[in-house]
Motif scaffolding. Structure first.
Motif, PDB file in Angstrom:
ATOM      1  N   ARG A 110     -23.049  46.038 -25.493  1.00  0.00           N
ATOM      2  CA  ARG A 110     -24.797  45.987 -25.644  1.00  0.00           C
ATOM      3  C   ARG A 110     -25.283  47.559 -25.842  1.00  0.00           C
ATOM      4  O   ARG A 110     -26.275  47.695 -26.628  1.00  0.00           O
ATOM      5  CB  ARG A 110     -25.259  45.559 -24.046  1.00  0.00           C
ATOM      6  CG  ARG A 110     -26.744  45.793 -23.712  1.00  0.00           C
ATOM      7  CD  ARG A 110     -27.648  44.846 -24.904  1.00  0.00           C
ATOM      8  NE  ARG A 110     -29.145  45.103 -24.913  1.00  0.00           N
ATOM      9  CZ  ARG A 110     -29.724  44.371 -24.013  1.00  0.00           C
ATOM     10  NH1 ARG A 110     -29.640  43.322 -23.293  1.00  0.00           N
ATOM     11  NH2 ARG A 110     -31.143  44.712 -24.028  1.00  0.00           N
ATOM     12  N   SER A 111     -24.438  48.437 -25.491  1.00  0.00           N
ATOM     13  CA  SER A 111     -24.986  49.889 -25.603  1.00  0.00           C
ATOM     14  C   SER A 111     -25.132  50.264 -27.053  1.00  0.00           C
ATOM     15  O   SER A 111     -25.893  50.955 -27.455  1.00  0.00           O
ATOM     16  CB  SER A 111     -23.942  51.003 -24.992  1.00  0.00           C
ATOM     17  OG  SER A 111     -22.773  50.584 -25.724  1.00  0.00           O
ATOM     18  N   TYR A 113     -26.170  48.034 -29.361  1.00  0.00           N
ATOM     19  CA  TYR A 113     -27.131  47.656 -29.840  1.00  0.00           C
ATOM     20  C   TYR A 113     -28.340  48.487 -29.529  1.00  0.00           C
ATOM     21  O   TYR A 113     -29.362  48.708 -30.165  1.00  0.00           O
ATOM     22  CB  TYR A 113     -27.588  46.176 -29.179  1.00  0.00           C
ATOM     23  CG  TYR A 113     -28.809  45.485 -29.558  1.00  0.00           C
ATOM     24  CD1 TYR A 113     -29.198  44.909 -30.772  1.00  0.00           C
ATOM     25  CD2 TYR A 113     -29.718  45.588 -28.556  1.00  0.00           C
ATOM     26  CE1 TYR A 113     -30.341  44.135 -30.814  1.00  0.00           C
ATOM     27  CE2 TYR A 113     -31.111  44.863 -28.818  1.00  0.00           C
ATOM     28  CZ  TYR A 113     -31.281  44.373 -29.974  1.00  0.00           C
ATOM     29  OH  TYR A 113     -32.393  43.658 -30.140  1.00  0.00           O
ATOM     30  N   ASP A 114     -28.459  48.700 -28.186  1.00  0.00           N
ATOM     31  CA  ASP A 114     -29.568  49.575 -27.620  1.00  0.00           C
ATOM     32  C   ASP A 114     -29.715  51.001 -28.230  1.00  0.00           C
ATOM     33  O   ASP A 114     -30.736  51.401 -28.444  1.00  0.00           O
ATOM     34  CB  ASP A 114     -29.375  49.773 -26.136  1.00  0.00           C
ATOM     35  CG  ASP A 114     -29.670  48.445 -25.473  1.00  0.00           C
ATOM     36  OD1 ASP A 114     -30.281  47.500 -25.672  1.00  0.00           O
ATOM     37  OD2 ASP A 114     -28.906  48.382 -24.171  1.00  0.00           O
ATOM     38  N   GLN A 115     -28.522  51.498 -28.324  1.00  0.00           N
ATOM     39  CA  GLN A 115     -28.667  52.989 -29.101  1.00  0.00           C
ATOM     40  C   GLN A 115     -29.049  52.919 -30.509  1.00  0.00           C
ATOM     41  O   GLN A 115     -29.755  53.761 -31.017  1.00  0.00           O
ATOM     42  CB  GLN A 115     -27.524  53.567 -28.975  1.00  0.00           C
ATOM     43  CG  GLN A 115     -26.447  53.412 -29.864  1.00  0.00           C
ATOM     44  CD  GLN A 115     -24.948  53.918 -29.705  1.00  0.00           C
ATOM     45  OE1 GLN A 115     -24.827  54.967 -28.575  1.00  0.00           O
ATOM     46  NE2 GLN A 115     -23.941  53.867 -30.430  1.00  0.00           N
ATOM     47  N   THR A 116     -29.097  51.609 -31.202  1.00  0.00           N
ATOM     48  CA  THR A 116     -29.154  51.564 -32.658  1.00  0.00           C
ATOM     49  C   THR A 116     -30.957  51.682 -32.553  1.00  0.00           C
ATOM     50  O   THR A 116     -31.607  52.357 -33.340  1.00  0.00           O
ATOM     51  CB  THR A 116     -28.758  50.061 -33.234  1.00  0.00           C
ATOM     52  OG1 THR A 116     -27.354  50.521 -33.197  1.00  0.00           O
ATOM     53  CG2 THR A 116     -29.492  50.085 -34.408  1.00  0.00           C
ATOM     54  N   LEU A 117     -31.610  50.974 -31.830  1.00  0.00           N
ATOM     55  CA  LEU A 117     -32.843  50.607 -31.738  1.00  0.00           C
ATOM     56  C   LEU A 117     -33.668  52.123 -31.246  1.00  0.00           C
ATOM     57  O   LEU A 117     -34.599  52.572 -31.646  1.00  0.00           O
ATOM     58  CB  LEU A 117     -33.503  49.467 -30.806  1.00  0.00           C
ATOM     59  CG  LEU A 117     -32.939  48.136 -31.386  1.00  0.00           C
ATOM     60  CD1 LEU A 117     -33.667  47.007 -30.962  1.00  0.00           C
ATOM     61  CD2 LEU A 117     -33.044  48.022 -33.120  1.00  0.00           C
ATOM     62  N   ALA A 118     -32.895  52.368 -30.161  1.00  0.00           N
ATOM     63  CA  ALA A 118     -33.613  53.945 -29.695  1.00  0.00           C
ATOM     64  C   ALA A 118     -33.575  54.751 -30.718  1.00  0.00           C
ATOM     65  O   ALA A 118     -34.242  55.687 -30.953  1.00  0.00           O
ATOM     66  CB  ALA A 118     -32.767  54.176 -28.536  1.00  0.00           C
ATOM     67  N   LYS A 158     -36.260  41.109 -31.242  1.00  0.00           N
ATOM     68  CA  LYS A 158     -36.100  41.073 -29.760  1.00  0.00           C
ATOM     69  C   LYS A 158     -37.050  40.759 -28.686  1.00  0.00           C
ATOM     70  O   LYS A 158     -37.064  39.896 -27.829  1.00  0.00           O
ATOM     71  CB  LYS A 158     -35.768  42.573 -29.500  1.00  0.00           C
ATOM     72  CG  LYS A 158     -35.361  42.904 -27.971  1.00  0.00           C
ATOM     73  CD  LYS A 158     -35.164  44.295 -27.709  1.00  0.00           C
ATOM     74  CE  LYS A 158     -34.706  44.647 -26.377  1.00  0.00           C
ATOM     75  NZ  LYS A 158     -34.850  46.096 -26.007  1.00  0.00           N
ATOM     76  N   SER A 160     -37.483  37.227 -26.298  1.00  0.00           N
ATOM     77  CA  SER A 160     -37.909  37.603 -24.975  1.00  0.00           C
ATOM     78  C   SER A 160     -39.075  36.442 -24.743  1.00  0.00           C
ATOM     79  O   SER A 160     -38.770  36.011 -23.358  1.00  0.00           O
ATOM     80  CB  SER A 160     -37.986  39.089 -24.887  1.00  0.00           C
ATOM     81  OG  SER A 160     -36.977  39.805 -24.939  1.00  0.00           O
TER      82      SER A 160
END
Length: 605
Positions: free
Chosen positions: A273-274, A276-281, A474, A478
């Motif tokens: 998951r990290s 994915y999260d770092q890509t968007l951040a 995303k 949600s």
């Protein structure tokens, strides 16, 4: 408009295009009759799977036989589906192809139902027992990685009855994509675009990109408004279809016990998951770089502020005209560092074996793709328009095709596919290599400006549009998971808000038309697919850098990477090739490449 103008601007029919520029359909099936016979033969063999149902505990030979039969049948089904889809993709007016797609979807559902017993039975046998059997049986040993992955996912595998039910539901779910594709490729009607001289130009899925890159600003604006307005006219219908697709993702995730549809998408291919999260951040943190680019381009165009239809406006006063054969030669030369055999296979595929359906034609769907099945050529659908953008598209799709070719040649059927996470690496690697080659051999200022534009067009799609769509996806998932409904207006508002953030004060925003962007991308119908474009371009540049520097070992590692198929988890395969995707370093490095292009553009203009 005069008869001469109508003739000049009309799209040709498929049959008028020289055969060498049309995909080699006869290498797959001679026609509908042979396809139908193969479909009937496939359906007749399906009951052979049922004979193994309930018998997998009898010894290692039985699981091996079941898996082998499943894979052979799956490959035959893949060819049947491909042929129908490809026919429809190059000619949306081919009603027979639509019928074939429907029949193939039915066969796919029956196949999923017939093979549904395999995974639950194997899990019931236990991991220790099965892995011990792989040591006794060479035919089962081939499946060791697949079996280990099966047990990694065992908590999400259901009983044979539920697996059969989920398999049979596939035909129903396939209807969502079919309806969307039929609407996008056949039912949407676009008003002609009008240029600054009053001449009319037909807008179609296969021609809109060329119109949007015209030097005529009036034509660009007219084409963009026509394209968006057609989607806006069907907004409620498209919203209903997309909502159904997201609800399908949510249903399948819940049916298999995942906490969310995002978790289901990532867990299936073992992506942390990290990542994915770092890509968007990282995307959001780098938006000021995009704002700088928009302002630099506006200044070069003599505009106070950019509009959406200026994004693809050419800056070069003499954009190069590039024929298909010339482009194939340049691409092959650029990939020579991977070996003479690699380049030769690419040339032969494009110029002799007819991998590519080249030119825009009446009824041809928009966009481009590489597609096929093990035992076939890795075919490409695109719409060539004699420019660098077309060459970029061909280069990209050939990355996919060469990836497929190496995987199919190297791996057994069980591993003869690969995830999107690694697929978009191969395509962008090709582009990075080809772009670097052209920068080294073409020193003309106008050509270099055009090359920077091509690079920025690619980065815009992968490092701007796709991350925005990922943020959109995303939020939509949600909301659906929370039980909310989504209207066309809701989707437009969310999309426009994300673009407003992406553009800052550097681009004027037409909220309704910009807000229709979600409806223009079929990519959103694949569960959490789009973020992988950003990870792909990041890994691609990281892998290309040492190859361009002459590191032969890096070139060999790359060829090994595209030969691995799904025999290795995606993140592990990239690590072996030389890039750690669990770290933000690869994405940061790609942003440095992006910034270097902006720097060069500012110097050149």
């Amino acid at each position: 408009m005069s008869a001469e103008e109508q003739t000049r601007n009309a799209l040709p029919v498929k049959e008028s295009i020289e055969k060498r520029y049309r995909w080699n359909s006869e290498s797959v099936f001679s026609g509908t009759e042979e396809w139908s016979l193969e479909l009937a033969s496939f359906l007749q063999e399906l009951p052979e799977l049922n004979k193994l149902n309930g018998r997998l505990a009898e010894g290692p030979a039985l699981p091996a036989a079941a898996l082998d039969l499943r894979d052979r049948l799956g490959n035959r089904l893949g060819k049947l589906i491909f042929y129908a889809v490809m026919r429809g993709a190059v000619d949306s007016g081919d009603a027979e192809a639509r019928s074939m797609e429907s029949r193939a979807a039915g066969a796919e559902s029956r196949f999923a139902e017939a093979s549904a017993f395999i995974e639950p039975e194997l899990i019931a046998l236990g991991e220790e027992r099965l892995l011990a059997w792989t040591a006794e049986s060479p035919s089962l040993a081939v499946y060791r990685h697949w079996l280990e992955d099966l047990f990694r996912q065992r908590s999400h595998v259901r009983s044979r009855e539920i697996e059969a039910l989920l398999g049979s539901a596939g035909e129903v779910f396939a209807g969502i994509d079919s309806v969307r594709d039929a609407l996008a490729d056949s039912d949407l009607r676009f008003d002609d675009a009008v240029d600054s001289q009053g001449a009319r130009h037909p807008v179609a899925q296969s021609s809109v990109e060329a119109l949007l890159s015209s030097p005529d600003r009036t034509l660009r604006r007219s084409a963009w408004e026509s394209y968006c307005d057609a989607h806006l006219a069907f907004g409620p219908t498209l919203a209903a279809i997309y909502s159904a697709a997201v609800k399908k993702d949510v249903f399948l995730a819940r049916a298999r016990g995942y906490g969310s549809s995002l978790e289901a998408a990532l867990f299936g291919v073992n992506i942390p998951r990290s990542v994915y999260d770092q890509t968007l951040a990282t995307f959001r943190s780098r938006l000021p770089l995009w704002h700088r680019y928009w302002k630099a381009k506006a200044a070069a165009l003599g505009l106070e502020k950019m509009s959406h239809w200026d994004i693809w406006a050419p800056l070069s006063k003499k954009p190069p005209k590039i024929g298909y054969e010339q482009a194939v030669g340049w691409i092959a030369d650029a990939l020579e560092p991977l070996g003479g055999d690699y380049a030769a296979a690419l040339r032969k595929g494009c110029l002799e074996d007819r991998w590519v359906d080249v030119y825009p034609t009446e009824g041809k769907g928009g966009g481009a793709f590489s597609y096929g099945a093990q035992g076939l050529f890795p075919f490409i659908k695109m719409s060539w328009t004699d420019d660098l953008s077309s060459m970029s598209t061909l280069t990209h799709e050939l990355g996919h095709s060469m990836h497929s070719l190496h995987t199919w040649k190297t791996q057994p059927p069980v591993y003869a596919d690969y995830s999107i996470f690694v697929a978009e690496v191969a395509s962008n690697f090709h582009q990075a290599m080809t772009r670097a080659h052209l920068f080294s051999i073409e020193k003309d200022r106008e050509f270099q400006i055009a090359l920077v534009e091509e690079a920025m067009e690619n980065f815009h799609r992968y490092f701007f549009i796709m991350p925005i769509l990922a943020l959109f996806e995303k939020e939509v998932h949600s909301r659906i998971e929370a039980g909310e409904g989504l209207t066309d207006g809701d989707l437009r508002a969310l999309m426009a808000k994300l673009f407003a953030e992406g553009y800052g004060d550097a681009v004027m925003l037409d909220e309704d038309r910009e807000g229709s962007t979600w409806a223009q991308f079929g990519h959103l119908y694949a569960n959490f697919y789009v973020f992988q474009y950003a990870t792909g371009i990041s890994a691609a540049h990281a892998l290309a850098k040492p190859v361009l520097a002459g590191d032969r070992a890096a070139a060999e590692r790359y060829v090994e990477f595209i030969s691995a198929g799904s025999s290795v988890y995606p993140v592990d395969a990239l690590a072996r090739a030389g890039v750690d995707m669990t770290s933000p370093a690869a994405m940061d490095s790609a942003y440095e490449v992006l910034e270097s292009y902006i720097d060069l553009l500012e110097r050149l203009i």
